[in-house]
Write an enzyme that holds these catalytic residues in place. Sequence first.
Site, mmCIF file in Angstrom:
data_model
loop_
_atom_site.group_PDB
_atom_site.id
_atom_site.type_symbol
_atom_site.label_atom_id
_atom_site.label_comp_id
_atom_site.label_asym_id
_atom_site.label_seq_id
_atom_site.Cartn_x
_atom_site.Cartn_y
_atom_site.Cartn_z
ATOM 1 N N ASP A 52 0.757 -1.372 0.095
ATOM 2 C CA ASP A 52 -0.063 0.112 0.015
ATOM 3 C C ASP A 52 0.884 1.182 0.029
ATOM 4 O O ASP A 52 1.574 1.529 0.922
ATOM 5 C CB ASP A 52 -1.166 0.025 1.190
ATOM 6 N N GLU A 131 31.308 10.773 -2.796
ATOM 7 C CA GLU A 131 32.313 10.693 -1.828
ATOM 8 C C GLU A 131 31.623 11.355 -0.472
ATOM 9 O O GLU A 131 31.776 12.345 -0.035
ATOM 10 C CB GLU A 131 33.624 11.867 -1.962
ATOM 11 N N GLU A 133 30.479 12.194 3.284
ATOM 12 C CA GLU A 133 30.961 12.329 4.247
ATOM 13 C C GLU A 133 29.975 12.424 5.400
ATOM 14 O O GLU A 133 28.695 12.308 5.137
ATOM 15 C CB GLU A 133 31.483 13.838 4.272
ATOM 16 N N GLU A 188 37.967 13.110 8.289
ATOM 17 C CA GLU A 188 37.695 14.415 7.472
ATOM 18 C C GLU A 188 38.211 15.635 8.479
ATOM 19 O O GLU A 188 38.721 15.102 9.400
ATOM 20 C CB GLU A 188 36.313 14.495 7.257
ATOM 21 N N GLU A 195 35.158 10.192 5.844
ATOM 22 C CA GLU A 195 34.693 9.994 4.657
ATOM 23 C C GLU A 195 35.250 8.766 4.125
ATOM 24 O O GLU A 195 36.249 8.219 4.515
ATOM 25 C CB GLU A 195 35.423 10.982 3.563
ATOM 26 N N HIS A 244 30.432 14.871 -2.630
ATOM 27 C CA HIS A 244 30.708 15.199 -3.892
ATOM 28 C C HIS A 244 30.604 14.130 -4.974
ATOM 29 O O HIS A 244 30.620 12.818 -4.754
ATOM 30 C CB HIS A 244 32.632 15.365 -4.143
ATOM 31 N N ARG A 315 40.507 23.808 -6.032
ATOM 32 C CA ARG A 315 39.888 22.903 -5.658
ATOM 33 C C ARG A 315 38.650 23.395 -4.847
ATOM 34 O O ARG A 315 37.627 22.543 -4.552
ATOM 35 C CB ARG A 315 40.364 21.901 -4.551
ATOM 36 N N GLU A 332 33.664 17.125 -11.137
ATOM 37 C CA GLU A 332 33.136 16.867 -9.775
ATOM 38 C C GLU A 332 32.429 17.897 -9.485
ATOM 39 O O GLU A 332 32.814 19.106 -9.370
ATOM 40 C CB GLU A 332 34.571 16.772 -8.870
ATOM 41 N N ARG A 334 30.814 19.625 -6.606
ATOM 42 C CA ARG A 334 31.200 19.600 -5.086
ATOM 43 C C ARG A 334 30.021 20.162 -3.944
ATOM 44 O O ARG A 334 30.216 20.330 -3.052
ATOM 45 C CB ARG A 334 32.412 20.543 -5.007
HETATM 46 P P1 ADP Z 1 38.795 13.664 -4.117
HETATM 47 O O1 ADP Z 1 40.263 13.923 -4.743
HETATM 48 O O2 ADP Z 1 37.727 14.725 -4.590
HETATM 49 O O3 ADP Z 1 38.944 13.381 -2.577
HETATM 50 P P2 ADP Z 1 38.316 10.911 -4.424
HETATM 51 O O4 ADP Z 1 39.838 10.465 -4.648
HETATM 52 O O5 ADP Z 1 38.191 10.921 -2.706
HETATM 53 O O6 ADP Z 1 38.371 12.383 -4.938
HETATM 54 O O7 ADP Z 1 37.300 10.341 -4.930
HETATM 55 C C1 ADP Z 1 37.223 10.136 -6.375
HETATM 56 C C2 ADP Z 1 36.018 9.333 -7.041
HETATM 57 O O8 ADP Z 1 35.933 9.467 -8.272
HETATM 58 C C3 ADP Z 1 35.941 8.025 -6.626
HETATM 59 O O9 ADP Z 1 34.717 7.710 -6.560
HETATM 60 C C4 ADP Z 1 36.445 7.213 -7.896
HETATM 61 O O10 ADP Z 1 35.903 6.043 -8.222
HETATM 62 C C5 ADP Z 1 35.842 8.141 -8.848
HETATM 63 N N1 ADP Z 1 36.117 8.276 -10.310
HETATM 64 C C6 ADP Z 1 37.208 7.556 -10.559
HETATM 65 N N2 ADP Z 1 37.006 7.824 -12.211
HETATM 66 C C7 ADP Z 1 35.972 8.108 -12.543
HETATM 67 C C8 ADP Z 1 35.014 8.405 -13.775
HETATM 68 N N3 ADP Z 1 35.822 8.196 -14.825
HETATM 69 N N4 ADP Z 1 33.852 8.789 -13.662
HETATM 70 C C9 ADP Z 1 33.302 8.935 -12.510
HETATM 71 N N5 ADP Z 1 33.792 8.656 -11.202
HETATM 72 C C10 ADP Z 1 35.123 8.373 -11.273
HETATM 73 MG MG MG Z 2 36.183 15.368 -3.868
HETATM 74 MG MG MG Z 3 35.942 15.221 1.537
HETATM 75 MG MG MG Z 4 37.562 12.534 -1.389
#
Ligand code: ADP
Ligand code: MG
Ligand code: MG
Ligand code: MG
Length: 443
Positions: A52, A131, A133, A188, A195, A244, A315, A332, A334
């Site tokens: 339901d 990513e 957190e 973090e 994270e 992110h 960044r 990315e 953010r």
């Molecule tokens: P940051 O440097 O922002 O902290 P992270 O290293 O923590 O980034 O996270 C990077 C994320 O991006 C991971 O989940 C990774 O699997 C993902 N990633 C890597 N290549 C690709 C892609 N081609 N498309 C989407 N996500 C990706």
């Molecule tokens: Mg990030």
């Molecule tokens: Mg972070």
């Molecule tokens: Mg990260």
Amino acid sequence: HDYSKDDIRRIVKEEDVKFLRLMFTDVLGTLKNVEVPISQLDDLLDNKLMFDGSSIEGFVRIEESDMYLHPDLSTWMIFPWSSERGKIARVICEVYKTNGEPFEGDPRNNLIRVLKDMKDAGYTSFNIGPEPEFFLFKMDENGKPTTKLNDHGSYFDMAPLDLGGNCRRDIVLTLEEMGFDVEAAHHEVAPGQHEIDFKYADALNAADNIQTFKLVVKTVARKHGLYATFMPKPLSGINGSGMHLNMSLFNNDGDAFYDKDGELQLSETAYHFLGGLMKHAKSYTAICNPIVNSYKRLVPGYEAPVYVAWSGSNRSPLIRVPNARGLATRLELRSADPTANPYMAIASVLEAGLDGLRNEIVPPKSVDRNIYHMNAQERKDNQIVNLPDDLLDGLKELSSDKTMKHALGEKIFNSFLAAKHLEYDAYRAQVSEWERDQYMEQY
Ligand code: ADP
Ligand code: MG
Ligand code: MG
Ligand code: MG
Ligand code: MG
């Protein structure tokens, strides 16, 4: 996994599974469970299991109260935590109407619909690497979260300061048992904040993973006597929790955002997709940052974005192009936070990007300076606008964007806006501690 019905029947026998937890997500992003005893397995496998839906957000029309759950067998999984009464398996379901059509108010069905548009445009997958957190708080004797953090650690701290480390490691091990490919897990910036990053997956799996992830984090934290929250800004004065979203489009040749000869080694596809993400940024904010509290994170000074800008080197802007290239070429976002309904957030950013591709939207120039050091005039000269500064502002932006209406479908779009206006009105009617502290004696 590609499980057949017979595989499932066999696993249930071998593992002695006693309960089935059928999952789907409502418009507010809440994971819903319908738990049934294993005697219902045959009905489930034959798409005959009803529930339901009338009490569920976004599922409100009375004539639609009877719904069917169609299991996506590829999401079958036995929970590693045991119950005294026997093993529990979960399967994520698609919600269907009694007339046999997918229910438009189911955010997962909607994402499947939007992914068809992407396939029609010639792409094989939209990849999402989240990513998320979260904070770990101590609990009181009633199991309610307190505002006491469990440690005073900070970024990449090692034990003994990082008391949440044991809990986090247990979370990571549990995730791995459940098939997650965990790439990183760290403390973090804020005390009590963590994270955990897991490998990107195609949009639908990534959204399912995000929902499962939140459940695992909360469940395992509880075993450690801690309360995990994904609330974006539980404490003022320290960083909030984001999620992110790393994203890329793949086609048969690999990552369509990569072009070794392009500017910054990005393809025209990447730039147009980025153009769409920039154009619709203010309107998908309400989807990616859907609660009143989300906007308390999007303020200057805490590493969260405040302005609509992108950069390949800095960044801090809303959209960043991480350095990796080849199959890791990605954009990315953010701003997003973990309270977003992942199916809706992913559908909205995908549709924004597809709009950029269809209309060959050229993004504004990148902003490689620190925006937080610019004054209002400099921001204006660089065409930098603000993200919505509260939920109401976000809802206004969302409600006037046709592309976002298409991304969510009329049904979800309308019920989301209605539910969120109610939420905002309830918030606005409250008088806070801050107001009393500020005004009681002054006036
Ligand atoms: P940051 O440097 O922002 O902290 P992270 O290293 O923590 O980034 O996270 C990077 C994320 O991006 C991971 O989940 C990774 O699997 C993902 N990633 C890597 N290549 C690709 C892609 N081609 N498309 C989407 N996500 C990706
Ligand atoms: Mg990030
Ligand atoms: Mg972070
Ligand atoms: Mg990260
Ligand atoms: Mg990293």
